[in-house]
Design an enzyme around this catalytic site. Structure first.
Site, PDB file in Angstrom:
ATOM      1  N   ASP A 208      -6.535   4.158  -1.783  1.00  9.57           N
ATOM      2  CA  ASP A 208      -5.703   5.242  -2.302  1.00  9.57           C
ATOM      3  C   ASP A 208      -4.214   4.954  -2.103  1.00  9.57           C
ATOM      4  OD1 ASP A 208      -5.446   7.718  -3.622  1.00  9.57           O
ATOM      5  OD2 ASP A 208      -5.287   8.817  -1.739  1.00  9.57           O
ATOM      6  N   LEU A 209      -3.829   3.703  -2.250  1.00 11.56           N
ATOM      7  CA  LEU A 209      -2.419   3.338  -2.106  1.00 11.56           C
ATOM      8  C   LEU A 209      -1.715   3.505  -3.448  1.00 11.56           C
ATOM      9  CD1 LEU A 209      -0.183   2.131  -0.288  1.00 11.56           C
ATOM     10  CD2 LEU A 209      -0.858  -0.112  -1.146  1.00 11.56           C
TER      11      LEU A 209
END
Length: 305
Positions: A208-209
């Protein structure tokens, strides 16, 4: 939307407000229970770690109550993060421990039972998404190799995570009324089947970067926050960035991120494309609703194959 307020001991300020981004928890039994316990949880953490509240809770986080605090002992700025006990955030503290402050905020303390983290505060905390897309991509390309670390920690594997998406994908699509073409579902399932068992070197990756999870800081120019760790191949780690709406939401934008990042980081473009397609379709379902922007991204990636 104005959330409920409460007054935990020791804060010395006005009553604190539950951020609007946590209001979805009111619709779940376990969510309402956690919210009802939050005042006592917050008060106990403030007391045990000897903290002073330094402002209102940060907005935007959908799975945690996050508050600026000050350590009484030395007056330093920090962040207290109380996690809603969901699966994806279970190993966030372990991932931050593995990063050890390199390319990420430093973990100062962790209470496993309370799901509470005391973190370095990124100051000024400006999101990477406020930069121009080319500047943001250049910073991400420098940051990613620093946080792709071999690890012996028992993080969930990308293969296990992807197989979990595959197990529910068709049912989710049908429960939502078959909201987009079946081809996207089939392509995602095929990607998971083909890629999961044929991966390259396994490293710690963050699924989830994106541009809102990287903040400007002082100790380092930019640090990532809120990791959702997996162990898997590097090609998958581009998926949330390729999908990142805050860096531009058009077919041209999405494919530029795919092409530029895979070339810059010497990654397999086709594997990155298919992983991004699979995760984007899997993550397009949220609380029995379909996220239309995710579906658009999935179409662009499918057509680029």
């Amino acid at each position: 939307m104005t959330g409920p307020t409460f007054e935990p001991e020791l804060h010395g300020l006005e009553p604190l407000r539950i951020p609007w981004s946590l209001q979805w928890l009111e619709a779940k039994d376990e969510g309402r229970k956690w919210l009802s316990e939050l005042p006592e949880l917050l008060a106990s953490c403030l007391s045990e770690w000897d903290l002073l509240v330094a402002g209102e809770a940060f907005e935007g986080g959908r799975a945690s109550f996050t508050l600026p605090v000050i350590l009484r002992q030395d007056g330093s700025a920090a962040v207290l993060k109380l996690q809603y006990p969901d699966r994806e955030s279970l190993h966030e503290a372990a991932a931050l421990g593995e990063y050890d402050g390199h390319g990420a905020v430093t973990l100062l303390a962790h209470d496993v039972d309370r799901r509470a983290l005391l973190l370095e505060r990124a100051i000024p905390g400006t999101p990477l998404s406020t930069l121009t897309p080319p500047a943001a991509l250049a910073i991400l390309a420098e940051l990613l190799p620093r946080i792709w670390k071999p690890t012996s920690h028992d993080f969930s594997s990308l293969e296990k995570e992807a197989n979990g998406w595959a197990a529910s994908l068709l049912d989710n699509w049908r429960c939502c009324g078959e909201p987009f073409e079946r081809d996207l579902v089939d392509a995602s399932l095929a990607a998971i089947s083909d890629l999961s068992a044929s991966q390259g070197a396994q490293v710690l990756i963050n699924q989830d970067l994106h541009g809102d999870n990287v903040l400007a800081a002082q100790r380092e120019p930019w640090v990532c926050i809120d990791p959702k760790p997996l162990v898997g191949e590097r090609e998958f780690a581009l998926a949330p960035i390729i999908r990142s709406r805050e860096l531009g939401h058009s077919r041209e934008d999405v494919l530029h991120r795919l092409n530029w990042l895979t070339a810059k980081l010497n990654l397999d473009r086709e594997r990155s494309r298919r992983w991004a397609l699979a995760q984007t379709v899997a993550w397009s379902f949220e609380n029995n609703h379909v996220l239309a922007p995710h579906v658009e991204v999935a179409r662009w990636l499918y057509e680029a194959g």
